[in-house]
Enzyme design. Structure first.
Site, mmCIF file in Angstrom:
data_model
loop_
_atom_site.group_PDB
_atom_site.id
_atom_site.type_symbol
_atom_site.label_atom_id
_atom_site.label_comp_id
_atom_site.label_asym_id
_atom_site.label_seq_id
_atom_site.Cartn_x
_atom_site.Cartn_y
_atom_site.Cartn_z
ATOM 1 N N CYS A 198 12.484 -3.514 13.447
ATOM 2 C CA CYS A 198 11.466 -3.037 12.517
ATOM 3 C C CYS A 198 11.943 -3.491 11.148
ATOM 4 O O CYS A 198 13.138 -3.345 10.834
ATOM 5 C CB CYS A 198 11.369 -1.508 12.587
ATOM 6 N N GLU A 249 10.911 4.815 3.572
ATOM 7 C CA GLU A 249 9.846 4.885 2.558
ATOM 8 C C GLU A 249 10.161 5.977 1.520
ATOM 9 O O GLU A 249 9.762 5.878 0.370
ATOM 10 C CB GLU A 249 8.477 5.161 3.212
ATOM 11 N N ASP A 283 3.321 -7.172 5.368
ATOM 12 C CA ASP A 283 3.835 -6.061 6.177
ATOM 13 C C ASP A 283 2.912 -4.863 5.959
ATOM 14 O O ASP A 283 2.064 -4.869 5.057
ATOM 15 C CB ASP A 283 5.270 -5.716 5.732
ATOM 16 N N SER A 284 3.150 -3.813 6.738
ATOM 17 C CA SER A 284 2.391 -2.581 6.554
ATOM 18 C C SER A 284 2.783 -1.879 5.250
ATOM 19 O O SER A 284 2.057 -0.995 4.799
ATOM 20 C CB SER A 284 2.644 -1.649 7.734
ATOM 21 N N HIS A 315 11.742 -2.349 8.343
ATOM 22 C CA HIS A 315 12.326 -1.320 7.467
ATOM 23 C C HIS A 315 13.812 -1.095 7.761
ATOM 24 O O HIS A 315 14.555 -0.636 6.895
ATOM 25 C CB HIS A 315 11.610 0.023 7.664
ATOM 26 N N CYS A 363 6.395 -8.072 10.001
ATOM 27 C CA CYS A 363 6.267 -6.726 10.564
ATOM 28 C C CYS A 363 6.373 -6.875 12.081
ATOM 29 O O CYS A 363 5.627 -7.666 12.675
ATOM 30 C CB CYS A 363 4.909 -6.148 10.173
HETATM 31 N N1 DGL Z 1 7.490 -2.634 9.150
HETATM 32 C C1 DGL Z 1 6.917 -2.180 10.403
HETATM 33 C C2 DGL Z 1 7.534 -2.946 11.576
HETATM 34 O O1 DGL Z 1 8.343 -3.852 11.396
HETATM 35 C C3 DGL Z 1 7.102 -0.725 10.643
HETATM 36 C C4 DGL Z 1 6.408 0.216 9.719
HETATM 37 C C5 DGL Z 1 5.122 0.758 10.279
HETATM 38 O O2 DGL Z 1 5.116 1.519 11.253
HETATM 39 O O3 DGL Z 1 4.101 0.410 9.702
HETATM 40 O O4 DGL Z 1 7.220 -2.656 12.702
#
Ligand code: DGL
Length: 272
Positions: free
Chosen positions: A185, A153, A11-12, A187, A74
């Site tokens: 997302c 975050e 993931d990011s 998160h 992600c």
């Molecule tokens: N975890 C990323 C997603 O599912 C979102 C976080 C980001 O913008 O990097 O899209």
């Protein structure tokens, strides 16, 4: 391919840990190598080209760890770069968008589905495309909620600030009468209770993290790649890598995942 090889998950940043948590629950024998691109988060405001370049570097890193399959945990990566990752990987790859879209299409009764995600995911209209392939009459309403990533975050999971922002972001979706909402997302499952409270009981929340782990199990079964051996603690079953801020990552990871995460290694992902 060796069945005891790990699954690569990335993931990011920390959001993909919601997918890791589900994989740990649903297929506990599997080993996992996780990479969180904490130096370059967020991806959701970046271009398709940039997200694709980052994703290909991560795939090259994970392949060096001899993973047997890759989960792009992600939504932004799944929306922008899945085809490129598949080409680069040359092993089974799954994203988080298709599994979530499928469940939402099956869940809705009034055929009105909401999706919340990053600007990139919502702008790509990828959920709309997949949902309409299954249920052409469905109406899909997207809403980008970029601040949610920063709130998560920052660890503001149960906080009046998050409640206030959720009210603002979600009010148009409440008015639209959707009965199903995709947490698009990785998160967002971490603020699921806030989103649920704001949307009310009549709206079913779909968590693609849960569905992705189910899909992964099915894929491993079909390909006869499931790991039959259970692990003993301390056998390196789960390994975590980040591109920055390992201490912060460990602290956060331990608040999400019950398994004690003692270390995360920082690597220079630009080398891959
Ligand atoms: N975890 C990323 C997603 O599912 C979102 C976080 C980001 O913008 O990097 O899209």
């Amino acid at each position: 391919m060796n069945n005891s090889a790990p699954i690569g998950v990335f993931d990011s940043g920390i959001g993909g840990l919601t997918v890791v948590r589900e994989i740990m629950r649903q297929i506990p024998n599997e080993r996992i190598v996780y990479f969180g691109d904490t130096a370059r988060v967020p991806y959701g405001t970046k271009s398709k080209e940039t997200v694709t370049r980052y994703s290909r570097q991560i795939v090259r890193f994970l392949k060096k760890q001899d993973v047997k399959a890759i989960v792009a945990a992600c939504n932004t990566v799944s929306a922008y770069a899945l085809d490129e990752i598949e080409k680069e990987a040359d092993i089974p790859v799954i994203g988080v968008v298709k599994p979530g879209a499928r469940v939402a299409a099956d869940t809705t009764k009034n055929r009105k589905i909401g999706v919340i995600g990053t600007e990139a995911t919502i702008g790509s209209r990828i959920y709309t495309r997949y949902i309409k392939e299954i249920n052409p009459d469905a109406e899909v309403l997207g809403k980008a909620c970029p601040l949610f990533v920063s709130l998560v975050e920052e660890g503001l999971l149960n906080d009046p600030v998050t409640d206030e922002i959720a009210m603002r972001y979600l009010s148009s979706l409440i008015d639209s009468g959707i009965d199903t909402l995709i947490l698009g997302c990785t998160h967002y499952p971490l603020i699921r209770s806030t989103v649920g409270k704001v949307m009310g009981e009549g709206v079913t929340l779909v968590n693609p993290a849960y569905e992705t782990a189910r899909e992964l199990r099915k894929l491993l079964e079909q390909e006869k790649m499931l790991n039959g051996q259970s692990h003993e603690l301390g056998t390196n079953q789960y390994r975590f890598f980040v591109s920055d801020g390992a201490e912060r990552f460990i602290k956060f990871a331990n608040s999400i995942i019950k398994y004690g995460i003692l270390s995360a290694k920082t690597i220079n992902i630009e080398e891959f």
